[in-house]
Design a protein around this motif. Structure first.
Motif, PDB file in Angstrom:
ATOM      1  N   SER A  50       1.042  -1.333   0.057  1.00 15.25           N
ATOM      2  CA  SER A  50       0.012   0.046  -0.072  1.00 15.25           C
ATOM      3  C   SER A  50       0.684   1.262  -0.055  1.00 15.25           C
ATOM      4  N   ASN A  51       2.109   0.980   0.176  1.00 12.73           N
ATOM      5  CA  ASN A  51       3.109   2.124   0.292  1.00 12.73           C
ATOM      6  C   ASN A  51       3.385   2.780  -1.268  1.00 12.73           C
ATOM      7  N   LEU A  52       3.159   1.714  -2.143  1.00 12.38           N
ATOM      8  CA  LEU A  52       3.617   2.076  -3.465  1.00 12.38           C
ATOM      9  C   LEU A  52       2.871   3.067  -4.325  1.00 12.38           C
ATOM     10  N   GLU A  53       1.513   3.197  -4.026  1.00 11.77           N
ATOM     11  CA  GLU A  53       0.958   4.465  -4.689  1.00 11.77           C
ATOM     12  C   GLU A  53       1.554   5.686  -4.176  1.00 11.77           C
ATOM     13  N   PRO A  54       1.583   6.036  -2.945  1.00 11.63           N
ATOM     14  CA  PRO A  54       2.204   7.288  -2.533  1.00 11.63           C
ATOM     15  C   PRO A  54       3.571   7.299  -3.019  1.00 11.63           C
TER      16      PRO A  54
ATOM     17  N   LEU B   2       0.433  10.186  -5.919  1.00  7.58           N
ATOM     18  CA  LEU B   2      -1.263  10.307  -6.189  1.00  7.58           C
ATOM     19  C   LEU B   2      -1.647  11.757  -6.072  1.00  7.58           C
ATOM     20  N   GLU B   3      -2.440  12.107  -7.170  1.00  5.76           N
ATOM     21  CA  GLU B   3      -2.885  13.512  -7.263  1.00  5.76           C
ATOM     22  C   GLU B   3      -3.517  14.124  -6.072  1.00  5.76           C
ATOM     23  N   TRP B   4      -4.142  13.291  -5.290  1.00  3.76           N
ATOM     24  CA  TRP B   4      -4.799  13.626  -4.101  1.00  3.76           C
ATOM     25  C   TRP B   4      -3.891  13.750  -2.787  1.00  3.76           C
TER      26      TRP B   4
ATOM     27  N   VAL C 139      -4.231  -9.506  -4.799  1.00  6.33           N
ATOM     28  CA  VAL C 139      -3.544  -9.039  -5.509  1.00  6.33           C
ATOM     29  C   VAL C 139      -3.654  -7.443  -5.723  1.00  6.33           C
ATOM     30  N   GLY C 140      -4.919  -7.026  -5.624  1.00  6.81           N
ATOM     31  CA  GLY C 140      -5.491  -5.851  -5.492  1.00  6.81           C
ATOM     32  C   GLY C 140      -5.436  -5.107  -6.857  1.00  6.81           C
ATOM     33  N   LYS C 141      -5.454  -5.786  -8.268  1.00 10.16           N
ATOM     34  CA  LYS C 141      -5.647  -5.463  -9.652  1.00 10.16           C
ATOM     35  C   LYS C 141      -6.885  -6.105  -9.800  1.00 10.16           C
ATOM     36  N   GLN C 142      -7.382  -5.342 -11.203  1.00 11.90           N
ATOM     37  CA  GLN C 142      -8.603  -5.439 -11.751  1.00 11.90           C
ATOM     38  C   GLN C 142      -8.542  -6.967 -12.247  1.00 11.90           C
ATOM     39  N   TRP C 143      -7.577  -7.345 -13.213  1.00 10.23           N
ATOM     40  CA  TRP C 143      -7.655  -8.858 -13.914  1.00 10.23           C
ATOM     41  C   TRP C 143      -7.718  -9.792 -12.657  1.00 10.23           C
TER      42      TRP C 143
ATOM     43  N   GLY D  70      -6.864  -8.484  -1.680  1.00 12.93           N
ATOM     44  CA  GLY D  70      -6.013  -7.286  -2.086  1.00 12.93           C
ATOM     45  C   GLY D  70      -6.499  -5.894  -1.903  1.00 12.93           C
ATOM     46  N   TYR D  71      -5.409  -4.956  -1.667  1.00 12.49           N
ATOM     47  CA  TYR D  71      -5.817  -3.616  -1.513  1.00 12.49           C
ATOM     48  C   TYR D  71      -6.110  -2.724  -2.741  1.00 12.49           C
ATOM     49  N   HIS D  72      -7.135  -2.611  -2.756  1.00 14.55           N
ATOM     50  CA  HIS D  72      -7.568  -1.898  -4.305  1.00 14.55           C
ATOM     51  C   HIS D  72      -7.622  -0.237  -3.901  1.00 14.55           C
ATOM     52  N   GLN D  73      -6.437   0.472  -4.133  1.00 17.03           N
ATOM     53  CA  GLN D  73      -6.636   1.683  -3.770  1.00 17.03           C
ATOM     54  C   GLN D  73      -5.982   2.768  -5.163  1.00 17.03           C
TER      55      GLN D  73
END
Length: 318
Positions: free
Chosen positions: A39-43, A47-49, A210-214, A233-236
């Motif tokens: 979950s650290n990877l998006e920051p 991320l825009e927000w 996994v936290g991804k669409q597929w 999966g952590y979908h963020q």
């Protein structure tokens, strides 16, 4: 104290930060280490927000260490107690945590890393999965969570089908008890393989980790009629689409298994401590990459890129 600060996307600065003081009902921890979470990877990517720079130590929520100081009114803990903590600024030499959000580590765990938050998370996911003896459980994605869940499901008497991209991940699943493994490459080949393994019945439980669409799409296809899809999966990183027609037609239950109730989080943490301390779960093979705080950026990149042999990174602080 030293503290890592996410100054901008892709940039970690090591700062000299004030030593935190525990307020009433809190304890201060001298940290031994902290896990690095996906979950650290998006920051880290940006991320825009998000607002940069972040808090000192602010990416760290998987810390463990030794109680260093007590705030007013704290009972049942003492300086020198070794604990795992559910706190939020643990990529630093010290952090503070609510006293009721730390759990003592028994002597059997002395000298062993213990990122309590993700271990407890796995136990809470397992509870929400309601796995019963004799069921077939497909686990989509074998990283840290998927590997621990493989062990918990097999210990419960279930037959686990592990599905993951990397051969070494599938080998890890076998180590933790998976009966069958499938490489996660072709959507329809995977579905056909699971049909063959289950006599067309598919799986009473499917855990998406996994936290991804597929992988979420795939997981829905693998659930049996009246079964349960567990989203671990952590979908963020944005909205998801699901096939409600298929979910309705199959009559499946869907459990979003990320717990936010502090009491439930602590229950999972305590269960994890018991299992590791008495040898029912050995997470040692999962701690594949160790880094000092100065190399946190490398740890984040490894978590993203998954070099050969990677499962989970730990930042070691003492």
């Amino acid at each position: 104290m030293r503290a890592a600060i996410l100054s901008a996307p892709g940039q970690i600065d090591l700062a000299d930060a004030p030593l935190p003081e525990p307020a009433a009902g809190e304890v201060r921890l001298r940290l031994e280490g902290c896990g690095v979470c996906a979950s650290n990877l998006e920051p880290w990517q940006g991320l825009e927000w998000m607002t940069y720079p972040g808090e000192a130590g602010g990416l760290g929520h998987e810390g463990w260490g030794v109680v260093d100081a007590l705030g007013d009114g704290v009972e049942g803990l003492a300086p020198g107690d070794r604990v795992a903590a559910l706190s939020t600024r643990s990529l630093a030499d010290y952090d503070v945590a609510a006293a009721d959000m730390v759990a003592k580590l028994p002597a059997a765990l002395d000298g062993h890393p213990f990122p309590g938050e993700p271990l407890g998370c796995a136990f809470n996911i397992f509870r929400r999965s309601d796995v019963q003896p004799g069921q077939t459980v497909a686990i989509v994605g074998i990283g840290f969570l998927g590997a621990v869940l493989t062990r918990l499901c097999t210990a419960a008497g279930a037959r686990v089908i592990a599905i993951s991209r990397r051969r070494e991940s599938l080998d890890l699943a076998r180590h933790y008890g998976a009966a069958e493994t499938i490489a996660m490459h072709d959507h329809y080949e995977i579905i056909d393989r699971v049909k063959a393994l289950t006599g067309e019945a598919m799986c009473e439980r499917v855990i998406e980790a996994v936290g991804k669409q597929w992988p979420l799409d795939l997981a829905g296809e693998l659930v049996a009629f009246g079964g349960r899809l567990v989203i671990a999966g952590y979908h963020q990183d944005g909205p998801r689409q699901v096939s409600m027609q298929m979910w309705n037609w199959k009559g499946i239950d869907v459990a979003n298994a990320h717990e936010r109730d502090p009491a439930v989080q602590m229950r999972g943490l305590r269960e994890a401590i018991e299992w590791v301390a008495d040898g029912r779960l050995d997470p040692t093979p999962l701690y594949s990459h160790l880094y000092p705080l100065e190399r946190l950026g490398e740890a984040l990149n490894a978590t993203r890129d998954k070099p050969q042999g990677f499962v989970k990174a730990l930042v070691m602080l003492s």
